[in-house]
Design a protein around this motif. Structure first.
Motif, short mmCIF file in Angstrom:
data_model
loop_
_atom_site.label_atom_id
_atom_site.label_comp_id
_atom_site.label_asym_id
_atom_site.label_seq_id
_atom_site.Cartn_x
_atom_site.Cartn_y
_atom_site.Cartn_z
N ASN A 116 32.07 98.78 59.89
CA ASN A 116 32.86 98.11 60.98
C ASN A 116 34.27 98.31 60.91
O ASN A 116 34.80 97.57 61.95
N HIS A 117 34.62 99.08 60.14
CA HIS A 117 35.97 99.42 60.19
C HIS A 117 36.89 98.06 60.18
O HIS A 117 37.96 97.69 61.09
N ARG A 118 36.88 97.08 59.15
CA ARG A 118 37.42 96.06 59.18
C ARG A 118 37.78 95.56 57.73
O ARG A 118 36.96 95.97 56.74
N VAL A 119 38.80 94.84 57.42
CA VAL A 119 39.07 94.06 56.06
C VAL A 119 39.32 92.81 56.10
O VAL A 119 39.82 92.35 57.29
N ALA A 120 38.96 91.96 55.10
CA ALA A 120 39.16 90.66 55.23
C ALA A 120 40.41 90.65 54.59
O ALA A 120 40.20 91.11 52.97
N LEU A 121 41.22 89.56 54.59
CA LEU A 121 42.22 89.09 53.81
C LEU A 121 42.36 87.91 53.66
O LEU A 121 42.13 87.08 54.78
N SER A 122 43.14 87.29 52.49
CA SER A 122 43.23 86.08 52.44
C SER A 122 44.86 86.08 52.71
O SER A 122 45.64 86.83 52.40
N ALA A 123 45.42 84.81 53.11
CA ALA A 123 46.67 84.25 53.40
C ALA A 123 47.06 83.19 52.77
O ALA A 123 46.38 82.17 52.84
N ILE A 124 48.13 83.20 51.95
CA ILE A 124 48.49 81.84 51.44
C ILE A 124 50.20 81.98 51.31
O ILE A 124 50.85 82.94 50.99
N GLY A 125 50.89 80.58 51.51
CA GLY A 125 52.22 80.45 51.77
C GLY A 125 52.71 79.49 51.08
O GLY A 125 51.77 78.35 51.09
N TYR A 126 53.74 79.44 50.31
CA TYR A 126 54.26 78.22 49.55
C TYR A 126 55.73 77.91 50.03
O TYR A 126 56.46 78.80 50.51
N ASP A 127 56.14 76.85 49.85
CA ASP A 127 57.52 76.33 50.28
C ASP A 127 58.17 76.66 48.78
O ASP A 127 57.78 76.73 47.76
N THR A 128 59.33 76.13 48.69
CA THR A 128 60.44 76.34 47.57
C THR A 128 59.81 75.36 46.55
O THR A 128 60.10 75.47 45.41
N GLU A 129 59.18 73.91 46.86
CA GLU A 129 58.58 73.12 46.14
C GLU A 129 57.16 73.69 45.20
O GLU A 129 56.62 72.98 44.24
N GLY A 130 56.92 74.93 45.99
CA GLY A 130 55.52 75.46 45.26
C GLY A 130 54.37 74.79 46.05
O GLY A 130 53.21 74.97 45.58
N GLU A 131 54.29 74.00 47.01
CA GLU A 131 53.59 73.46 47.73
C GLU A 131 52.83 74.54 48.74
O GLU A 131 53.70 74.94 49.45
N VAL A 132 51.63 74.51 49.10
CA VAL A 132 50.93 75.23 50.02
C VAL A 132 51.32 74.81 51.42
O VAL A 132 51.23 73.71 51.86
N ILE A 133 51.65 75.68 52.22
CA ILE A 133 52.24 75.43 53.72
C ILE A 133 51.45 76.20 54.60
O ILE A 133 51.21 75.77 55.59
#
Length: 158
Positions: A116-133
Motif C-alpha cells: 500500500n506504499h505507506r509506513v507507520a511511524l511513532s512520534a514522541i516529544g519531550y520538554d527539557t524536564e524530560g516529560e512527554v509533550i
C-alpha cells in the motif's frame, strides 16, 4: 529555489523498521507570532499573559497544532523526507508546552506496508524536564521516484 538541487526523501525500499530521526527545537515567541498571524488565531491562552496567568497553566502555552507542525516538518524534511505525505495521524498532547521551551522530537518507523506504499511511524516529544509533550502514531506515504519522460522537468529534485 528552482536553481538549487533538492534530494527526494527516502523511497519505500530504502526504509527499515527502526529507522529514526531526532530533532531539537526551541519554540520562540517569533515562531508563535508567525503561526498566530498566519492562522488568524487570537486565542488569549496563547499570547495574553494576563489571561493565561489566571488559568491552571499560569502562563501562555503553545498551540498543540503548532507542536504537530514540528512533527510534520520532521517527516516532510527528514524521515521519510521530501516527497512524503502524512495520510493519517493520531496524536495526544499530555502536557502543555510553554513559550521558549526546548522540545526534543523523535520519529521512528514502526511498520512498512510496501503493498500500500505507506509506513507507520511513532512520534514522541519531550520538554527539557524530560516529560512527554506529544505522543502519537502516523501513517505516511513516502516519496515516489518519478519515472515518466517528463520527470526531467523536475530535475531539481534529484
Amino acid at each position: 529555489m528552482i536553481d538549487k538541487k533538492r534530494k527526494l526523501g527516502n523511497l519505500i525500499n530504502d526504509l527499515q523498521v527502526g529507522d529514526s530521526y531526532t530533532a531539537v527545537k526551541i519554540i520562540e515567541d517569533r515562531d508563535l507570532l508567525l503561526y498566530l498571524g498566519l492562522t488568524n488565531d487570537a486565542n488569549p491562552l496563547y499570547i495574553q499573559h494576563d489571561y493565561a496567568s489566571q488559568t491552571p497553566y499560569k502562563q501562555p502555552i503553545v498551540p498543540s497544532v503548532m507542536v504537530f507542525g514540528m512533527v510534520s516538518q520532521v517527516i516532510s524534511m527528514h524521515l521519510p523526507g521530501p516527497g512524503s505525505h502524512i495520510t493519517q495521524h493520531e496524536m495526544s498532547f499530555p502536557k502543555p508546552v510553554f513559550h521558549n521551551t526546548e522540545v526534543k522530537l523523535t520519529i521512528e518507523i514502526i511498520a512498512i506496508d510496501e503493498k500500500n506504499h505507506r509506513v507507520a511511524l511513532s512520534a514522541i516529544g519531550y520538554d527539557t524536564e524530560g516529560e512527554v509533550i506529544v505522543n502519537g502514531k502516523l501513517y505516511v506515504c513516502p516519496a515516489y521516484k518519478p519515472n515518466s519522460l517528463t520527470a526531467s522537468s523536475l530535475e531539481n529534485f534529484f
